[in-house]
Design a protein around this motif. Structure first.
Motif, short mmCIF file in Angstrom:
data_model
loop_
_atom_site.label_atom_id
_atom_site.label_comp_id
_atom_site.label_asym_id
_atom_site.label_seq_id
_atom_site.Cartn_x
_atom_site.Cartn_y
_atom_site.Cartn_z
N LEU A 100 17.98 -28.68 -5.57
CA LEU A 100 16.71 -28.27 -6.16
C LEU A 100 16.93 -27.09 -7.09
N ALA A 101 16.15 -27.02 -8.14
CA ALA A 101 16.20 -25.88 -9.05
C ALA A 101 15.49 -24.70 -8.39
N THR A 102 16.24 -23.70 -8.01
CA THR A 102 15.67 -22.55 -7.32
C THR A 102 16.55 -21.33 -7.55
N PRO A 103 15.97 -20.14 -7.59
CA PRO A 103 16.78 -18.92 -7.71
C PRO A 103 17.26 -18.36 -6.37
N VAL A 104 16.99 -19.08 -5.30
CA VAL A 104 17.31 -18.57 -3.97
C VAL A 104 18.77 -18.87 -3.64
N ARG A 105 19.56 -17.83 -3.50
CA ARG A 105 20.99 -17.99 -3.29
C ARG A 105 21.32 -18.84 -2.08
N ALA A 106 20.58 -18.66 -0.99
CA ALA A 106 20.91 -19.33 0.27
C ALA A 106 20.75 -20.84 0.19
N THR A 107 20.06 -21.32 -0.80
CA THR A 107 19.83 -22.77 -0.91
C THR A 107 20.96 -23.48 -1.62
N TYR A 108 21.88 -22.75 -2.23
CA TYR A 108 23.01 -23.36 -2.94
C TYR A 108 24.15 -23.61 -1.96
#
Length: 121
Positions: A100-108
């Motif tokens: 998903l396109a997100t700026p949340v580091r933990a989701t990568y």
């Protein structure tokens, strides 16, 4: 997916650099991509992100108007064009992949090894 970042270097304030991140192993076009950076003694922070098609991009306020993220799905590569560099941009820059396109580091969940950018004043 395996990610290989490159293009870092030592530049002067006001100069430009273009980072590249080459992907392999899975279908690159399935993933949103992000660039993060980590300066010594600081946490890794979001810099820029792009969705799977390249139609949506988003940036940290600190780089908005100076950095541009783009991707070439045919070449399995994401880029970060960095203009008007400042000493505060000095950091180890990482590329990462996400569903998903997100700026949340933990989701990568896929990360490259990082490429060093050093900006002298």
């Amino acid at each position: 997916v395996q990610l290989q970042a490159s293009g870092g270097g030592l530049v002067q304030a006001g100069d430009s650099l273009r980072l590249s991140c080459a992907a392999s192993g899975r279908t690159f076009g399935d993933y949103a991509m992000g660039w993060f950076r980590q300066a010594p003694g600081k946490e890794r922070e979001f810099v820029a992100g792009i969705n799977w098609s390249g139609s949506i991009t988003y940036y940290a306020d600190s780089v908005k108007g100076r950095f541009t993220i783009s991707r070439d799905n045919a070449k399995n590569t994401v880029f970060l064009q960095m203009n008007s560099l400042k000493p505060g941009d000095t950091a180890l820059y990482y590329c990462a992949a996400n569903s998903l396109a997100t700026p949340v580091r933990a989701t990568y969940y896929y990360w490259g090894q990082g490429t060093q950018v050093t900006v002298s004043s």
